[in-house]
Design an enzyme around this catalytic site. Sequence first.
Site, PDB file in Angstrom:
ATOM      1  N   LYS A  53       0.841  -1.206   0.000  1.00 55.10           N
ATOM      2  CA  LYS A  53       0.000   0.000   0.000  1.00 55.10           C
ATOM      3  C   LYS A  53       0.869   1.247   0.000  1.00 55.10           C
ATOM      4  O   LYS A  53       0.595   2.216  -0.711  1.00 55.10           O
ATOM      5  CB  LYS A  53      -0.935  -0.022   1.225  1.00 55.10           C
ATOM      6  CG  LYS A  53      -2.012  -1.096   1.117  1.00 55.10           C
ATOM      7  CD  LYS A  53      -2.740  -1.357   2.427  1.00 55.10           C
ATOM      8  CE  LYS A  53      -3.639  -2.578   2.291  1.00 55.10           C
ATOM      9  NZ  LYS A  53      -4.290  -2.979   3.539  1.00 55.10           N
ATOM     10  N   GLN A  97      -4.962  -1.622   9.703  1.00 53.85           N
ATOM     11  CA  GLN A  97      -4.648  -2.920   9.112  1.00 53.85           C
ATOM     12  C   GLN A  97      -5.118  -4.038  10.039  1.00 53.85           C
ATOM     13  O   GLN A  97      -4.819  -4.034  11.233  1.00 53.85           O
ATOM     14  CB  GLN A  97      -3.127  -3.011   8.874  1.00 53.85           C
ATOM     15  CG  GLN A  97      -2.672  -4.279   8.191  1.00 53.85           C
ATOM     16  CD  GLN A  97      -3.207  -4.401   6.756  1.00 53.85           C
ATOM     17  OE1 GLN A  97      -3.199  -3.451   5.990  1.00 53.85           O
ATOM     18  NE2 GLN A  97      -3.662  -5.588   6.395  1.00 53.85           N
ATOM     19  N   ASP A 120     -11.192   2.396   3.579  1.00 48.74           N
ATOM     20  CA  ASP A 120     -11.360   0.940   3.445  1.00 48.74           C
ATOM     21  C   ASP A 120     -12.843   0.574   3.355  1.00 48.74           C
ATOM     22  O   ASP A 120     -13.185  -0.581   3.079  1.00 48.74           O
ATOM     23  CB  ASP A 120     -10.743   0.235   4.671  1.00 48.74           C
ATOM     24  CG  ASP A 120      -9.532  -0.604   4.290  1.00 48.74           C
ATOM     25  OD1 ASP A 120      -9.321  -0.826   3.079  1.00 48.74           O
ATOM     26  OD2 ASP A 120      -8.802  -1.024   5.205  1.00 48.74           O
TER      27      ASP A 120
END
Length: 281
Positions: A53, A97, A120
């Site tokens: 990422k 995460q 997200d």
Amino acid sequence: MSAEILDGKELSKKIKENLKNEVDKLKEQGINPKLAVIMVGDNSASAVYVKNKSNACKKVGIDFEEFLLPEETTEDELIELIEKLNVDNTVDGILLQSPVPNHININRAFETISPKKDVDGFNAVNVGNLTIGRDCFVSCTPYGVMRMLEEYNIDVAGKTAVVIGRSNIVGKPMLQCLLSKDATVTICHSKTKNLEEVVSKADIVIAAIGKPNFVTGNMIKDGAVVIDVGINRLEDGKLCGDVNFEEASQKASYITPVPGGVGPMTVAMLVENVVKAAKQK
Ligand code: NDP
């Protein structure tokens, strides 16, 4: 029949090139998109995902700040950091995460991320907006799958789609994305009876289970589109998907490889969501 490969690696490159042009223009207007990524504890797989990422953001010109918190970080400490980032005007997107250590309620953490910075798409506000068809941040993996289908001119309207897996991050939002484009969608999970029979009727099969080679060639209808979301590491260190590629590619019309299919598309969609967040600020 030998299936055409849906090349997520190439497509994600093209998307990131376009995003770079967009970011260059935003910078001319004084807007510098930035993503903050939080990782709690040591996890080698998460570290690889975060690195991917970070590399993608750097390529596109997005600022990237990593917050590596120790394993013993409390839930309240994590929440405090998220709240700080929520009000930090230099930060456009916040990504937590997963997984996080067991003593942390990840849903509380996701709920704390401002829906406007939830790149997200895991916050209940974005999940709800997806469900009722409003503009929102869509979970990056299903979003990447939809973009891939669109780029390859695979129309899902009226098609029978079967999603295997009902997780909040892949299966359920995948169902909503397909439904919003007028597919007739069935979702399978570990309690589904006659799964093979259900899958074998599908025009589009999306596998998001986390079990190597779970979907075999005999489950695939001739000419079906097969999307393999799974990322599984085998004992020899190689990556493999949830679909038996050799078998399924003999039956399918289109298929995604692992690696090089859905994975790179997921990262590209994250970058796209950060650019969107920066533009909406
Ligand atoms: P989860 O473990 O959260 O969910 C797995 C789902 O598969 C569950 O709904 C489970 O059913 C179902 N399942 C498990 N065993 C069976 C079975 N025998 N028959 C039918 N269904 C079954 O996984 P995720 O959704 O997070 O991830 C799925 C896979 O996708 C993993 O390999 C993961 O690494 C990969 N992934 C890839 C991404 C990418 O960018 N390519 C991004 C995210 C994930 P039940 O609910 O009944 O337990």
